[in-house]
Scaffold this active site. Structure first.
Site, PDB file in Angstrom:
ATOM      1  N   LYS A 267     -61.632 -47.859  12.343  1.00 42.35           N
ATOM      2  CA  LYS A 267     -61.324 -48.936  12.810  1.00 42.35           C
ATOM      3  C   LYS A 267     -62.478 -50.321  12.054  1.00 42.35           C
ATOM      4  O   LYS A 267     -62.190 -51.089  11.535  1.00 42.35           O
ATOM      5  CB  LYS A 267     -60.326 -48.976  13.693  1.00 42.35           C
ATOM      6  CG  LYS A 267     -59.350 -48.305  14.152  1.00 42.35           C
ATOM      7  CD  LYS A 267     -59.314 -49.359  15.678  1.00 42.35           C
ATOM      8  CE  LYS A 267     -57.529 -48.220  15.742  1.00 42.35           C
ATOM      9  NZ  LYS A 267     -56.793 -48.395  17.117  1.00 42.35           N
TER      10      LYS A 267
ATOM     11  N   LYS B 118     -49.214 -40.799  10.711  1.00 39.54           N
ATOM     12  CA  LYS B 118     -48.220 -40.996  12.268  1.00 39.54           C
ATOM     13  C   LYS B 118     -47.579 -42.549  12.336  1.00 39.54           C
ATOM     14  O   LYS B 118     -48.587 -43.365  11.606  1.00 39.54           O
ATOM     15  CB  LYS B 118     -49.325 -41.279  13.104  1.00 39.54           C
ATOM     16  CG  LYS B 118     -49.551 -41.802  14.026  1.00 39.54           C
ATOM     17  CD  LYS B 118     -50.224 -42.161  15.165  1.00 39.54           C
ATOM     18  CE  LYS B 118     -51.249 -43.437  15.096  1.00 39.54           C
ATOM     19  NZ  LYS B 118     -50.194 -44.090  16.282  1.00 39.54           N
TER      20      LYS B 118
ATOM     21  N   LYS C  76     -47.619 -48.590  14.828  1.00 39.05           N
ATOM     22  CA  LYS C  76     -48.062 -50.395  14.840  1.00 39.05           C
ATOM     23  C   LYS C  76     -48.880 -51.154  13.529  1.00 39.05           C
ATOM     24  O   LYS C  76     -48.104 -51.680  13.627  1.00 39.05           O
ATOM     25  CB  LYS C  76     -48.347 -51.048  16.525  1.00 39.05           C
ATOM     26  CG  LYS C  76     -47.486 -50.097  17.703  1.00 39.05           C
ATOM     27  CD  LYS C  76     -47.763 -51.665  18.881  1.00 39.05           C
ATOM     28  CE  LYS C  76     -47.463 -50.590  20.159  1.00 39.05           C
ATOM     29  NZ  LYS C  76     -48.536 -50.202  20.027  1.00 39.05           N
TER      30      LYS C  76
HETATM   31  P1  ATP Z   1     -51.631 -48.789  16.725  1.00 41.48           P
HETATM   32  O1  ATP Z   1     -51.485 -48.154  15.544  1.00 41.48           O
HETATM   33  O2  ATP Z   1     -52.293 -50.538  17.236  1.00 41.48           O
HETATM   34  O3  ATP Z   1     -53.102 -47.676  17.301  1.00 41.48           O
HETATM   35  P2  ATP Z   1     -49.739 -47.215  17.768  1.00 41.48           P
HETATM   36  O4  ATP Z   1     -48.869 -47.482  16.482  1.00 41.48           O
HETATM   37  O5  ATP Z   1     -50.591 -45.752  17.558  1.00 41.48           O
HETATM   38  O6  ATP Z   1     -50.472 -48.452  17.503  1.00 41.48           O
HETATM   39  P3  ATP Z   1     -50.754 -47.432  20.886  1.00 41.48           P
HETATM   40  O7  ATP Z   1     -50.034 -48.628  21.951  1.00 41.48           O
HETATM   41  O8  ATP Z   1     -51.914 -46.947  20.403  1.00 41.48           O
HETATM   42  O9  ATP Z   1     -49.771 -47.228  19.368  1.00 41.48           O
HETATM   43  O10 ATP Z   1     -49.696 -46.324  21.848  1.00 41.48           O
HETATM   44  C1  ATP Z   1     -49.355 -46.037  22.368  1.00 41.48           C
HETATM   45  C2  ATP Z   1     -48.315 -44.849  22.999  1.00 41.48           C
HETATM   46  O11 ATP Z   1     -48.319 -44.289  22.193  1.00 41.48           O
HETATM   47  C3  ATP Z   1     -49.893 -43.891  23.609  1.00 41.48           C
HETATM   48  O12 ATP Z   1     -49.539 -42.897  24.219  1.00 41.48           O
HETATM   49  C4  ATP Z   1     -50.205 -42.936  21.402  1.00 41.48           C
HETATM   50  O13 ATP Z   1     -49.790 -41.989  22.038  1.00 41.48           O
HETATM   51  C5  ATP Z   1     -48.124 -43.169  21.216  1.00 41.48           C
HETATM   52  N1  ATP Z   1     -48.077 -43.062  19.410  1.00 41.48           N
HETATM   53  C6  ATP Z   1     -48.336 -43.561  19.090  1.00 41.48           C
HETATM   54  N2  ATP Z   1     -48.012 -43.844  17.350  1.00 41.48           N
HETATM   55  C7  ATP Z   1     -47.018 -42.306  17.940  1.00 41.48           C
HETATM   56  C8  ATP Z   1     -46.877 -41.739  17.227  1.00 41.48           C
HETATM   57  N3  ATP Z   1     -46.694 -41.706  16.097  1.00 41.48           N
HETATM   58  N4  ATP Z   1     -45.657 -40.766  17.274  1.00 41.48           N
HETATM   59  C9  ATP Z   1     -46.054 -39.899  18.408  1.00 41.48           C
HETATM   60  N5  ATP Z   1     -47.046 -40.784  19.663  1.00 41.48           N
HETATM   61  C10 ATP Z   1     -47.470 -42.307  19.414  1.00 41.48           C
HETATM   62 MG    MG Z   2     -52.837 -46.100  19.102  1.00 39.45          MG
END
Ligand code: ATP
Ligand code: MG
Length: 398
Positions: A167, A262, A265
């Site tokens: 990041k 993956k 967000k």
């Molecule tokens: P960012 O990109 O801002 O890091 P994010 O999509 O990874 O956001 P988080 O809030 O960091 O979301 O993660 C929240 C939860 O969702 C964590 O337990 C993470 O392991 C899970 N998670 C995030 N993305 C995935 C995915 N693509 N598949 C399965 N689990 C996910």
């Molecule tokens: Mg994340």
């Protein structure tokens, strides 16, 4: 640490403040309840019949950041699994708003996204009578413990974190806030405050849990045990060393536009993810446009076809079918037919969640109450741990 010692620590009763009680002077209701239960048990037990200690459910903590929209990956990889966990464990599910400011963010949106994420937890089936649902920043102990832990966390451990490297490279090193380096210590605080036994971790979080375990062992060694006892404490470990709770296979959801990354967000294109609140026509459009391949039929296990594996896995999880059932239903389909089948299944699955979400959001008093009660329950445990740490680290307490 030996396996036997680790297992001993994992099965200890919760650590409670031993000297000055909770900040603000009031004895927490949970402590009162424990004491009342004890005296009732003592009064009824005969002299030679020691009452068995009450079994405590193992504790699980987890959270989602209120950045962007909650998407199918967050749901299938985290929130949906929590629904099953809340029946088996004592659960604490929070909205990790303090983590949402580690990268540039939109201040007027933060509180809205926090409420919306809480409503999504409820709409997905998290039950506030079983789980404590709260906003991380509403429990002050998170930040306080983070500071205390950071004095025992070598910078070298943080510099090694992959998410920090990735990041900060993306954001340009000079512009990166210190919080991007130190947020894993806040994550350790989030977990250790609750003497958590188990932490559900996706692959993207395993390094953070390992760091939490290292910090807890280091602080236990530096300040716990006899040293803590000498300062008037109970002795023993200050923190339980948490273990990972591995989510079911297939719960890692990949991007709709690249089956090797993956779903996230923070990915720039909204077409790369299905958000839980996406209306019907948006879901139709995103699945219509998602990346596929030109090979005939559909299959799970061909490494050359990551998009195919991802979309079949999503279909399998949301329909609750077995892999074999999905194979026999879909192996001879073409992409056009499967996309329609998948779209219908997604809409069927998400629609009731969206209806419940709207109901919850239309009653702000209800949501406020859930978050207030959740923060109250969480604070009792968090403050007890924090007090122990202040005491063991030698602070003069009020
Ligand atoms: P960012 O990109 O801002 O890091 P994010 O999509 O990874 O956001 P988080 O809030 O960091 O979301 O993660 C929240 C939860 O969702 C964590 O337990 C993470 O392991 C899970 N998670 C995030 N993305 C995935 C995915 N693509 N598949 C399965 N689990 C996910
Ligand atoms: Mg994340």
């Amino acid at each position: 640490m030996s396996r036997a010692l680790l297992s001993h620590i994992l099965h200890r009763p919760p650590l409670l403040a031993s000297r000055s009680g909770v900040r603000g002077g009031a004895l927490p209701s949970r402590l009162c309840a424990l004491r009342l239960n004890c005296s009732a048990a003592e009064a009824t037990a005969s002299a030679d019949e020691a009452p068995a200690p009450p079994a405590r459910k193992k504790r699980v903590v987890s959270g989602v950041q209120p950045t962007g929209m909650v998407h199918l990956g967050n749901y299938l990889g985290a929130i949906k699994n929590w629904v099953a966990l809340q029946d088996l464990y004592e659960t604490f599910f929070f909205i990790v708003d303090l983590h949402a400011i580690t990268l540039p963010y939109d201040a007027p949106e933060l509180s809205k996204a926090t409420r919306s994420t809480a409503a999504i937890y409820l709409a997905c089936g998290i039950d506030s009578s079983k789980a404590s649902i709260f906003v991380q920043s509403h429990v002050r102990a998170h930040i306080e413990l983070m500071w205390l832990l950071s004095s025992s966390t070598p910078i070298g451990w943080l510099n090694k974190m992959i998410q920090f490297k990735e990041k900060s490279r993306k954001a340009g090193n000079e512009n990166v806030g210190v919080a991007l380096l130190t947020y894993p210590v806040l994550m350790a605080s989030d977990i250790l405050l609750y003497q958590s036994d188990l932490v559900p971790v996706g692959e993207d979080q395993t390094q953070h849990l390992e760091l939490t375990r290292e910090i807890s062992e280091r602080v236990n060694n530096l300040y716990g045990g006899r040293k803590w006892k000498k300062l008037g404490g109970r002795g023993g470990s200050l923190f339980k060393v948490p273990e990972a709770l591995i989510p079911p296979a297939g719960a890692r959801v990949m991007s709709l536009t690249d089956g090797l990354s993956k779903m996230s967000k923070s990915a720039p294109s909204d077409l790369s993810r299905i958000n839980l609140l996406d209306p019907k026509d948006v879901i139709v459009n995103k699945i219509k446009r998602c990346k596929t391949d030109s090979l005939p039929g559909l299959e799970f296990d061909n490494p050359e076809r990551p998009e195919c594996k991802n979309l079949l896995s999503v279909y399998q999880i949301i329909t609750g079918k077995t892999k074999e059932e999905v194979v026999s239903e879909c192996q001879d389909m073409n992409w056009g037919t499967f996309k329609v089948t998948l779209t219908d299944a997604l809409i069927d699955h998400l629609q009731p969640i969206q209806v419940r979400y709207e109901e919850i959001m239309s009653d702000p008093g209800y949501l406020d109450n859930v978050l207030l009660n959740g923060a109250g329950k969480a604070s009792e445990i968090a403050d007890a741990t924090l007090n122990n740490v202040y005491q063991a680290m030698g602070f003069l307490r009020r």
